[in-house]
Write an enzyme that holds these catalytic residues in place. Structure first.
Site, PDB file in Angstrom:
ATOM      1  N   PRO A 199       0.831  -1.209   0.000  1.00 17.28           N
ATOM      2  CA  PRO A 199       0.000   0.000   0.000  1.00 17.28           C
ATOM      3  C   PRO A 199       0.864   1.257   0.000  1.00 17.28           C
ATOM      4  CG  PRO A 199      -0.661  -1.537   1.728  1.00 17.28           C
ATOM      5  CD  PRO A 199       0.646  -2.023   1.205  1.00 17.28           C
ATOM      6  N   GLY A 201       2.711   4.482   1.198  1.00 21.59           N
ATOM      7  CA  GLY A 201       3.198   4.957   2.489  1.00 21.59           C
ATOM      8  C   GLY A 201       3.831   3.921   3.376  1.00 21.59           C
ATOM      9  N   GLU A 422     -24.230   9.891  18.830  1.00 22.17           N
ATOM     10  CA  GLU A 422     -22.897   9.407  19.198  1.00 22.17           C
ATOM     11  C   GLU A 422     -22.961   8.498  20.423  1.00 22.17           C
ATOM     12  OE1 GLU A 422     -20.470   9.682  17.253  1.00 22.17           O
ATOM     13  OE2 GLU A 422     -21.423  11.106  15.908  1.00 22.17           O
TER      14      GLU A 422
END
Length: 613
Positions: A199, A201, A422
């Site tokens: 991937p 990075g 939340e």
């Protein structure tokens, strides 16, 4: 300076000398002799002048017989007749000053030519710069690889952490480059090419530089996109030039970053023909990979995060023989990477790399480097003497959820809906087994569209999930929507992203994991995700490979799973309605609740989770 450049300069000098020679011959053929005015009068009296032309300053004419120098044309200064008679009376020989025009004539030839070539060079240079051709039109076929001689990369394996398996694979390359003769004493040969796959990075480019730094050999670094230009044949010429330079400096390493820009599979567009510039460049690369001896000490490294689109001819044995996976680091690898980057900042006594690594599952090496930098910037901004654990926590939130938007003011009704939403996520996560514990809940808007967020902290890295764990994960995602329905009796648009993620999980359970009793143990979809998209991004659209009746059954099964999970979540929150009210009210007061305070507020014994019918 190459032979081609010397030839071009020699040709220009020869042309310039030729122009001067032609001008000299022409000037000799039309040479005019300057004579004194008194001699002109004598020639005039003797009848030797054929014709004259009179201007305000000069008299120019032609003689019947040539002068001793061979010139038949003459020029003399025009003198006032009265003054000439006076001089002649005393026997004085007189003439005028004839102006030399040689330099002016020379410049009249040279300046236009010089101006033309100068303008041509300037325009060519500007065009080359705008097209990224580097040294101008004459060097468009030259490779633009950056050459790092010996240890100029400044990177060794000590600077690379968290990818121990990849380093072990590449140490073999280093040993070979240091002593190719000893390495091949048993008849073995080094792989011609090593492809670093992983991937974005994860440190593929850093690993390649570390190999060069450890081996102490020249390192040629170039991106795959730098081979291709608007001119046909330039890419192939640059490939040839790159390998020629590397052979001259062998042992050496050639590193091609973003190989997928150059090595995309041929024939994807069947009507595009076979003369595409990228195909010519790829063909030349394939030829060069076949054309060098691996015993010469030349090693090709390449990196890509799209291995599935590479041409099969690149990946066959004899070209890129070995593929090295550079994956996202596990917790141990993240600790090692954090230790490397934390050496560069001043840390407080409470900072623990283990705890920071626990907050960052799925982070790549580049993400962790950015995390340390963000934490240092946050500590600097508040005027602290060292970076604390709180700075790292805030940096994680900033990277994961986005920048705080305290100036994005919500009306009281919206704040109340966000608070219950939340807390619905948090309470469901705290009630179900095997779910990542809740680290923080906040109703402070962040990023582009997040009006609040709930952060969960995994206790360990996971690579497999059971059906029950997937269902619990879906229940947590639906907790916010269920809380809104229970408290307010209606739904809002705040759960759009939750619904998308829940639907993706349910569809994967049915079409990829075979977790549907109705459709059985059949995989209807292949995994379309790549290293580029990553596990957390939506899958790109793919052509369906099953019948319409099956598609209808899949849609029905996905809806059935989601509906059952949603009803289970509603039942779970209804059993904890008092805890939901209490914690949401506290969240409205403080805007942010940490893990310890959440546990204290939810100290009442939770009811058993509702079973799925």
């Amino acid at each position: 300076m190459t032979g081609q450049t010397r030839f071009n300069i020699g040709y220009a000098i020869a042309a310039f000398i030729g122009v001067l020679l032609i001008q000299y011959v022409m000037s000799m053929a039309t040479q005019i002799a300057p004579i004194p005015y008194s001699d002109f009068q004598n020639l005039l009296r003797d009848g030797k002048v054929t014709s004259v032309g009179i201007s305000d300053r000069f008299i120019q004419g032609t003689l019947k017989e040539p002068l001793p120098g061979g010139q038949k044309q003459f020029i003399t200064t025009r003198v006032d007749p009265a003054f000439a008679s006076e001089l002649e009376k005393y026997g004085v020989r007189f003439t005028g000053q004839i102006e030399s025009t040689f330099l002016r004539d020379l410049l009249s030839w040279v300046m236009p030519v010089a101006l033309f070539f100068g303008l041509w060079w300037y325009l060519g240079k500007r065009f080359a710069d705008t097209q990224g051709l580097g040294g101008g039109l004459m060097s468009i076929g030259k490779s633009k690889a950056k050459i790092y001689v010996e240890s100029d990369t400044g990177v060794t394996f000590a600077d690379v952490a968290g990818v121990d398996e990849a380093k072990d694979e590449l140490r073999e390359v280093v040993d070979f480059l240091r002593n190719p003769t000893e390495y091949g004493r048993l008849g073995g040969r080094m792989p011609k090419g090593v492809l670093l796959v992983g991937p974005p990075g994860t440190g593929k480019t850093l690993l390649a530089k570390a190999v060069a730094g450890e081996a102490k050999v020249p390192f040629f670094s170039i991106s795959g996109s730098e081979f291709v230009e608007m001119f046909v044949g330039v890419g192939a010429a640059r490939v040839r030039d790159l390998f020629q330079q590397a052979r001259e400096k062998a042992p050496a390493i050639i590193f091609i970053d973003e190989l997928d820009a150059l090595g995309r599979a041929r024939g994807i567009a069947p009507y595009a023909g076979g003369h595409d510039e990228k195909e010519q460049t790829l063909n030349q690369l394939l030829v060069e990979l076949d054309g060098f001896d691996s015993r010469s000490g030349l090693v090709i490294l390449a990196a890509t995060n799209r291995p599935e689109i590479l041409d099969p001819a690149l990946l066959r044995a004899g070209r890129f023989d070995r593929q090295v996976l550079v994956d996202r680091p596990d917790k141990k690898g993240r600790v090692q990477i954090l230790n490397v980057h934390m050496k560069k900042v001043k840390l407080g006594p409470d900072v623990d790399a283990e705890k920071v690594a626990g907050l960052t599952p799925g982070f790549t090496g580049a993400d962790l480097a950015n995390l340390v930098n963000e934490a240092a910037l946050l500590a600097t901004r508040r005027g602290a003497e060292a970076v604390t654990m709180a700075d790292f926590g805030n940096a994680v939130e900033r990277i994961v959820a986005g920048l705080e938007k305290r100036n994005r003011l919500l009306n009281p009704k919206e704040r109340e809906i966000v608070a219950f939403h939340e807390m619905g996520h948090a309470l469901v996560a705290m009630a179900l087994p095997g779910v990542d514990p809740v680290h923080k809940v906040s109703i402070i808007p962040r990023g582009v569209g997040a009006l609040g967020y709930t952060i969960q902290r995994p206790t360990e890295d996971r690579f497999l999930m059971t059906r029950e764990e997937l269902e619990n994960k879906m229940a947590v995602l639906l907790g916010g929507r269920a809380a809104e329905l229970i408290v307010f009796g209606h739904l809002s648009t705040g759960a759009a992203d939750d619904l998308r993620r829940v639907t993706d999980i349910a569809r994967s359970m049915v079409t990829r994991y075979g977790m549907s009793e109705k459709l059985g143990n059949v995989a209807y979809d292949r995994d379309p995700r790549t290293f580029l998209t990553g596990p957390d991004l939506p899958s790109p659209p793919r052509e369906r490979e099953y019948a319409e009746e099956t598609a209808a059954a899949v849609d029905h099964e996905v809806k059935t799973i989601v509906d059952k999970i949603f009803q289970r979540t509603i039942d779970l929150l209804k059993a904890r309605r008092d805890i939901l009210e209490r914690t949401a009210k506290r969240l409205l007061e403080k805007e942010t609740l940490e893990e310890a305070e959440l546990l204290a507020l939810a100290a009442a014994a939770p009811a058993k989770p509702a079973a799925i019918a």
